[in-house]
Write a protein that holds these residues in place. Structure first.
Motif, PDB file in Angstrom:
ATOM      1  N   ALA A  68       2.772  12.107  -3.643  1.00  0.00           N
ATOM      2  CA  ALA A  68       3.191  13.297  -3.211  1.00  0.00           C
ATOM      3  C   ALA A  68       4.306  13.389  -2.167  1.00  0.00           C
ATOM      4  CB  ALA A  68       2.135  14.156  -2.200  1.00  0.00           C
ATOM      5  N   GLU A  69       4.710  12.107  -1.620  1.00  0.00           N
ATOM      6  CA  GLU A  69       5.549  11.965  -0.763  1.00  0.00           C
ATOM      7  C   GLU A  69       6.784  11.215  -1.663  1.00  0.00           C
ATOM      8  OE1 GLU A  69       5.889  13.135   2.262  1.00  0.00           O
ATOM      9  OE2 GLU A  69       3.783  13.419   2.813  1.00  0.00           O
ATOM     10  N   HIS A  70       6.788  11.288  -2.780  1.00  0.00           N
ATOM     11  CA  HIS A  70       7.744  10.811  -3.560  1.00  0.00           C
ATOM     12  C   HIS A  70       8.472   9.313  -3.130  1.00  0.00           C
ATOM     13  CE1 HIS A  70       8.544  14.909  -5.009  1.00  0.00           C
ATOM     14  NE2 HIS A  70       8.242  15.216  -3.739  1.00  0.00           N
ATOM     15  N   LEU A  71       7.033   8.482  -2.952  1.00  0.00           N
ATOM     16  CA  LEU A  71       7.324   6.934  -2.617  1.00  0.00           C
ATOM     17  C   LEU A  71       7.443   6.339  -3.889  1.00  0.00           C
ATOM     18  CD1 LEU A  71       5.133   6.656   0.269  1.00  0.00           C
ATOM     19  CD2 LEU A  71       7.518   6.911   0.559  1.00  0.00           C
ATOM     20  N   GLY A  72       8.550   5.662  -4.230  1.00  0.00           N
ATOM     21  CA  GLY A  72       8.670   5.059  -5.644  1.00  0.00           C
ATOM     22  C   GLY A  72       8.725   3.541  -5.421  1.00  0.00           C
ATOM     23  N   GLY A  73       8.351   3.139  -6.425  1.00  0.00           N
ATOM     24  CA  GLY A  73       8.357   1.531  -6.696  1.00  0.00           C
ATOM     25  C   GLY A  73       6.775   0.931  -6.046  1.00  0.00           C
ATOM     26  N   PRO A  74       6.974  -0.443  -5.751  1.00  0.00           N
ATOM     27  CA  PRO A  74       5.629  -0.743  -5.389  1.00  0.00           C
ATOM     28  C   PRO A  74       5.514  -0.580  -3.783  1.00  0.00           C
ATOM     29  CG  PRO A  74       7.432  -2.701  -5.689  1.00  0.00           C
ATOM     30  CD  PRO A  74       7.814  -1.300  -6.136  1.00  0.00           C
ATOM     31  N   GLY A  75       4.515  -0.338  -3.356  1.00  0.00           N
ATOM     32  CA  GLY A  75       4.137  -0.197  -1.760  1.00  0.00           C
ATOM     33  C   GLY A  75       2.722  -0.860  -1.360  1.00  0.00           C
ATOM     34  N   ALA A  76       2.402  -0.591   0.041  1.00  0.00           N
ATOM     35  CA  ALA A  76       1.181  -0.919   0.553  1.00  0.00           C
ATOM     36  C   ALA A  76       0.554   0.237   1.214  1.00  0.00           C
ATOM     37  CB  ALA A  76       1.478  -2.164   1.465  1.00  0.00           C
ATOM     38  N   ASP A  82     -12.519   5.396  -4.893  1.00  0.00           N
ATOM     39  CA  ASP A  82     -11.487   4.735  -5.582  1.00  0.00           C
ATOM     40  C   ASP A  82     -10.292   5.180  -4.623  1.00  0.00           C
ATOM     41  OD1 ASP A  82     -11.064   7.688  -5.483  1.00  0.00           O
ATOM     42  OD2 ASP A  82     -10.206   7.878  -7.335  1.00  0.00           O
ATOM     43  N   PRO A  83     -10.388   4.504  -3.162  1.00  0.00           N
ATOM     44  CA  PRO A  83      -9.345   4.643  -2.204  1.00  0.00           C
ATOM     45  C   PRO A  83      -7.920   4.002  -2.600  1.00  0.00           C
ATOM     46  CG  PRO A  83     -11.016   2.664  -1.871  1.00  0.00           C
ATOM     47  CD  PRO A  83     -11.241   3.245  -2.916  1.00  0.00           C
ATOM     48  N   ASP A  84      -7.744   3.027  -3.595  1.00  0.00           N
ATOM     49  CA  ASP A  84      -6.383   2.706  -4.276  1.00  0.00           C
ATOM     50  C   ASP A  84      -5.881   3.867  -4.943  1.00  0.00           C
ATOM     51  OD1 ASP A  84      -8.405   2.636  -5.891  1.00  0.00           O
ATOM     52  OD2 ASP A  84      -7.576   0.822  -7.054  1.00  0.00           O
ATOM     53  N   ARG A  85      -6.651   4.651  -5.487  1.00  0.00           N
ATOM     54  CA  ARG A  85      -5.980   5.826  -6.486  1.00  0.00           C
ATOM     55  C   ARG A  85      -5.737   6.861  -5.573  1.00  0.00           C
ATOM     56  NH1 ARG A  85      -6.724   7.310 -11.700  1.00  0.00           N
ATOM     57  NH2 ARG A  85      -8.069   5.679 -12.183  1.00  0.00           N
ATOM     58  N   HIS A  86      -6.558   7.180  -4.283  1.00  0.00           N
ATOM     59  CA  HIS A  86      -6.307   8.071  -3.550  1.00  0.00           C
ATOM     60  C   HIS A  86      -4.880   7.907  -2.814  1.00  0.00           C
ATOM     61  CE1 HIS A  86      -7.897  10.342   0.298  1.00  0.00           C
ATOM     62  NE2 HIS A  86      -7.060  11.426  -0.398  1.00  0.00           N
ATOM     63  N   LEU A  87      -4.815   6.517  -2.413  1.00  0.00           N
ATOM     64  CA  LEU A  87      -3.482   6.367  -1.593  1.00  0.00           C
ATOM     65  C   LEU A  87      -2.526   6.616  -2.580  1.00  0.00           C
ATOM     66  CD1 LEU A  87      -4.963   3.163   0.308  1.00  0.00           C
ATOM     67  CD2 LEU A  87      -3.987   5.305   1.542  1.00  0.00           C
ATOM     68  N   ALA A  88      -2.463   6.116  -3.856  1.00  0.00           N
ATOM     69  CA  ALA A  88      -1.405   6.266  -4.761  1.00  0.00           C
ATOM     70  C   ALA A  88      -1.177   7.837  -4.788  1.00  0.00           C
ATOM     71  CB  ALA A  88      -1.772   5.723  -6.030  1.00  0.00           C
ATOM     72  N   GLU A  89      -2.095   8.626  -4.805  1.00  0.00           N
ATOM     73  CA  GLU A  89      -1.869  10.055  -5.019  1.00  0.00           C
ATOM     74  C   GLU A  89      -1.087  10.455  -3.633  1.00  0.00           C
ATOM     75  OE1 GLU A  89      -5.800  11.561  -5.179  1.00  0.00           O
ATOM     76  OE2 GLU A  89      -6.067  11.185  -7.321  1.00  0.00           O
ATOM     77  N   ILE A  90      -1.455  10.070  -2.499  1.00  0.00           N
ATOM     78  CA  ILE A  90      -0.570  10.604  -1.379  1.00  0.00           C
ATOM     79  C   ILE A  90       0.623   9.913  -1.231  1.00  0.00           C
ATOM     80  CG2 ILE A  90      -0.490  10.415   1.259  1.00  0.00           C
ATOM     81  CD1 ILE A  90      -3.633   9.988   1.053  1.00  0.00           C
ATOM     82  N   GLY A 120       4.095  -9.897  -1.546  1.00  0.00           N
ATOM     83  CA  GLY A 120       4.807  -9.419  -2.697  1.00  0.00           C
ATOM     84  C   GLY A 120       5.919  -8.306  -1.952  1.00  0.00           C
ATOM     85  N   LEU A 121       6.925  -8.178  -3.013  1.00  0.00           N
ATOM     86  CA  LEU A 121       7.942  -7.045  -2.736  1.00  0.00           C
ATOM     87  C   LEU A 121       7.532  -5.737  -2.586  1.00  0.00           C
ATOM     88  CD1 LEU A 121      10.751  -8.224  -5.048  1.00  0.00           C
ATOM     89  CD2 LEU A 121      10.954  -8.445  -2.485  1.00  0.00           C
ATOM     90  N   ARG A 122       7.687  -4.903  -1.386  1.00  0.00           N
ATOM     91  CA  ARG A 122       7.066  -3.591  -1.206  1.00  0.00           C
ATOM     92  C   ARG A 122       8.377  -2.810  -0.631  1.00  0.00           C
ATOM     93  NH1 ARG A 122       4.130  -6.119  -3.831  1.00  0.00           N
ATOM     94  NH2 ARG A 122       1.760  -6.503  -3.353  1.00  0.00           N
ATOM     95  N   TRP A 166       6.317   4.375   6.237  1.00  0.00           N
ATOM     96  CA  TRP A 166       7.443   3.335   6.455  1.00  0.00           C
ATOM     97  C   TRP A 166       8.493   3.418   5.090  1.00  0.00           C
ATOM     98  CZ3 TRP A 166       2.939   3.063   8.731  1.00  0.00           C
ATOM     99  CH2 TRP A 166       3.039   2.626  10.086  1.00  0.00           C
ATOM    100  N   ARG A 167       9.645   3.830   5.133  1.00  0.00           N
ATOM    101  CA  ARG A 167      10.241   3.809   3.929  1.00  0.00           C
ATOM    102  C   ARG A 167      11.231   2.526   3.914  1.00  0.00           C
ATOM    103  NH1 ARG A 167       9.563   8.941   1.688  1.00  0.00           N
ATOM    104  NH2 ARG A 167       8.782  10.455   3.125  1.00  0.00           N
ATOM    105  N   LEU A 168      10.739   1.388   3.487  1.00  0.00           N
ATOM    106  CA  LEU A 168      11.382   0.111   3.409  1.00  0.00           C
ATOM    107  C   LEU A 168      12.588   0.104   2.668  1.00  0.00           C
ATOM    108  CD1 LEU A 168       8.369  -2.096   3.819  1.00  0.00           C
ATOM    109  CD2 LEU A 168       9.736  -1.072   5.712  1.00  0.00           C
ATOM    110  N   GLY A 169      12.453   0.546   1.511  1.00  0.00           N
ATOM    111  CA  GLY A 169      13.538   0.367   0.414  1.00  0.00           C
ATOM    112  C   GLY A 169      13.329  -0.898  -0.127  1.00  0.00           C
TER     113      GLY A 169
END
Length: 217
Positions: free
Chosen positions: A73-81, A62-70, A44-46, A25-28
């Motif tokens: 790869a999708e060029h999702l910038g900024g904070p997310g969940a 390290d699931p948090d690191r794994h999710l950050a890697e994914i 928080g803001l996501r 979901w690309r909320l923006g």
């Protein structure tokens, strides 16, 4: 305020020779999320939400690191969940109710009741199986965001029982509630099941989870 894409974008990737899928979901900017997500949980803001499929018997610690890697790869910038699941993400179910959209990925091979006799275990659990992502078109206060998580959980349990399953969920279910950030402290104060937006949320979650659960009952 631009609403997020109500339907998560289904994408594929290859890891260790396996074809896996994830929803994005690309909320923006300008959106808040309340969640129990492995990555970016809390309130928080996501700017994005990721629900990623991983193999059964997930080996990483390290699931948090794994999710950050994914996400990277999708060029999702900024904070997310970020959430993960061993369920088949391509079998996601979606339901809407007067502006509220709920998406669920349901894998119910390991299920039970929340108040079980066995003691809880330390350390990370296996990847979650029932993940619920809800988007609302109206701002919610902090209290209402927490209330919305409770309402979504109640609706999930109701759906599982209506599907004829003897359980309240799995040990690692997760919920994300996304809503526009309030301006100057404004926001809907309630999201319980008998409130205006809570009732819509409950019906949407119930419908999405029920459809997913019926496929496995």
């Amino acid at each position: 305020m631009r609403l997020p894409e109500q339907r998560g974008e289904l994408l594929a990737r290859r890891e260790d020779g396996l074809e896996l899928h994830h929803l994005v979901w690309r909320l923006g900017p300008g959106w808040r999320v309340c969640s129990s997500a492995v990555l970016g949980g809390g309130i928080g803001l996501r700017e994005w939400i990721l629900n990623a499929q991983v193999p059964g018997g997930y080996p990483r610690m390290d699931p948090d690191r794994h999710l950050a890697e994914i996400a990277g790869a999708e060029h999702l910038g900024g904070p997310g969940a970020g959430l993960m699941t061993a369920a088949d993400v391509t079998a996601y179910t979606l339901a809407t109710d007067e502006g509220v959209t709920a998406t669920a990925t349901c894998g119910l091979g390991v299920r039970g009741w929340a108040a079980a006799a066995a003691e809880g275990t330390r350390g990370p659990q296996q990847p979650g199986t029932v993940n619920i992502v809800v988007t609302l078109p109206v701002p919610l206060t902090d209290a209402a965001l927490v209330n919305a998580v409770a309402t979504a959980t109640e609706a999930k349990v109701q759906a599982l029982l209506d599907a004829g399953l003897d359980c309240s969920g799995t040990p690692t279910d997760s919920v994300c509630i996304a809503a526009p950030a309030p301006e100057a402290g404004a926001g809907e104060p309630f999201a319980g099941p008998r409130s205006r937006w809570g009732a819509r949320l409950a019906r949407a979650v119930h419908a999405a989870v029920l459809e997913g659960a019926l496929r496995q009952s």
